[in-house]
Design a protein around this motif. Sequence first.
Motif, mmCIF file in Angstrom:
data_model
loop_
_atom_site.group_PDB
_atom_site.id
_atom_site.type_symbol
_atom_site.label_atom_id
_atom_site.label_comp_id
_atom_site.label_asym_id
_atom_site.label_seq_id
_atom_site.Cartn_x
_atom_site.Cartn_y
_atom_site.Cartn_z
ATOM 1 N N MET A 1 -2.457 16.616 -2.779
ATOM 2 C CA MET A 1 -2.961 16.454 -1.408
ATOM 3 C C MET A 1 -2.053 17.037 -0.353
ATOM 4 N N ASN B 1 11.278 6.871 -3.101
ATOM 5 C CA ASN B 1 10.422 5.683 -3.144
ATOM 6 C C ASN B 1 11.329 4.455 -2.991
ATOM 7 N N THR C 1 6.666 12.327 -10.106
ATOM 8 C CA THR C 1 7.155 12.333 -8.721
ATOM 9 C C THR C 1 7.409 13.758 -8.224
ATOM 10 N N HIS D 1 4.711 16.703 -7.162
ATOM 11 C CA HIS D 1 4.163 17.012 -5.825
ATOM 12 C C HIS D 1 4.942 18.154 -5.168
ATOM 13 N N TYR E 1 9.551 4.745 1.811
ATOM 14 C CA TYR E 1 8.937 5.886 1.139
ATOM 15 C C TYR E 1 9.160 7.063 2.068
ATOM 16 N N TRP F 1 3.414 4.568 -0.355
ATOM 17 C CA TRP F 1 2.952 5.956 -0.507
ATOM 18 C C TRP F 1 1.499 6.117 -0.070
ATOM 19 N N TYR G 1 -5.303 12.618 1.938
ATOM 20 C CA TYR G 1 -6.218 12.209 0.858
ATOM 21 C C TYR G 1 -7.669 12.296 1.345
HETATM 22 C C1 ISE Z 1 3.038 8.378 -7.424
HETATM 23 O O1 ISE Z 1 2.352 8.487 -8.639
HETATM 24 C C2 ISE Z 1 2.606 9.423 -6.479
HETATM 25 O O2 ISE Z 1 1.911 10.334 -6.793
HETATM 26 C C3 ISE Z 1 3.260 9.357 -5.181
HETATM 27 O O3 ISE Z 1 2.737 10.288 -4.280
HETATM 28 C C4 ISE Z 1 4.711 9.618 -5.455
HETATM 29 O O4 ISE Z 1 5.472 9.638 -4.302
HETATM 30 C C5 ISE Z 1 5.290 8.578 -6.377
HETATM 31 O O5 ISE Z 1 6.638 8.877 -6.624
HETATM 32 C C6 ISE Z 1 4.525 8.558 -7.679
HETATM 33 O O6 ISE Z 1 4.994 7.529 -8.489
#
Ligand code: ISE
Length: 336
Positions: free
Chosen positions: A126, A157, A173, A176, A235, A272, A280
Amino acid sequence: MTLNIGVIGTGAIGREHIRRCSQVLQHSRVVALNDINRSNCEQIIHDLGIQAEIYDNAHDLINAPEVQAILVTSWGPTHEEFVLAAIKAGKAVFCEKPLAVTAQGCMNIVEAEIAAGKKLVQVGFMRPYDAGYRALKAVINNGDIGEPLMLHCAHRNPEVGDSYTTDMAITDTLIHELDVLRWLLKDDYVSAQVIYPRSTSKAASHLKDPQIVLLETAKGVRIDVEIFVNCTYGYDIQCEVVGESGIARLPEPMSVQTRSAAKLSTRILTDWKKRFIDAYDVELQDFINNVLSGEMTGPSAWDGFAAAVAADACVAAQKSGDIVPVTMPVKPAFYN
Ligand code: ISE
Ligand code: NAI
Ligand code: NAD
């Protein structure tokens, strides 16, 4: 026109996406749910007041005639099977990250989609839909800071559960950043290295936390990403781009500044779900609109594969301590 959606996996993000498809977005309706824990589906139907059929088998949901498109929000190791089944059924599928837990798994999906002859897959990356990242990309593209040379990033996090393992810092993590930085720079990774600083006492004993990932791109840009999943304070997503003639930073989320008790302060988010809440919404509306119009333009199976190739190299680098090459095959014309 309304798109009838079936959702597999009704946990944390599944519930969020069902809420937005039912209450926030246009032209969508959730008509079918599946989860290995049936009571999750029942709870959501009750809480959100939606009318949806519960299927005890994910493949029955995928093949149900009333289901036009699928959301896969079950845990990562199940994604490949469900996405392949959706492609086989000729139905569009939005799959949460990671597309599959290995690059080979993603490649299986790429090959199935090419064989089907039609783009059907969107990956739940996203961040390219986030207004902050888009503004950062515009600054780079405008030439405001010259050519990018270095990036300093952080993905923090407040805490993670005991089931979170050292490799998940990459596959769950960092994935992304692996996606969004490639998009931001229009560049591919060529090598990865992982360094472990002193571990925090707040992490489970089996988990190495924090970690620093060092990436190099084809154009020679150097990227450092701090992953710190038990940072306790919030976060917090950071991205600073150092260019030839200036520096650009990802904007902080909007927050009221207060002056009180001899302090100047702004709040930091801890959840998050809230940090990218608008992104999203935009990514899923884009998926819905694209399925209805017949042209998929969002993060593709190839983007899912590219992130997974880099993730595989990072996991190898975690284990060996070496600088590990990242080797990407040529992008098939299908994805241009
Ligand atoms: C979670 O699965 C995500 O996708 C969050 O965006 C991410 O920041 C987090 O660390 C993950 O555990
Ligand atoms: P969760 O554990 O809260 O939910 C997963 C759900 O899937 C559970 O309800 C579980 O019972 C169900 N499930 C597991 N195996 C299944 C199977 N074989 N068939 C049907 N249902 C099954 O996990 P969460 O946090 O919702 O994550 C789900 C996925 O979404 C993961 O891939 C995760 O990486 C991704 N995610 C993406 C985020 C983003 O920012 N894009 C944020 C959080 C998660
Ligand atoms: P762009 O042509 O500038 O995209 C740049 C490059 O990034 C392209 O080569 C593309 O293949 C690649 N790319 C796209 N998504 C990627 C991803 N998730 N990971 C890695 N590489 C990716 O196009 P753009 O207008 O910047 O859009 C990029 C993405 O953001 C698209 O998926 C688009 O649908 C989406 N988006 C569009 C809007 C909009 O208003 N047009 C808004 C939000 C997001």
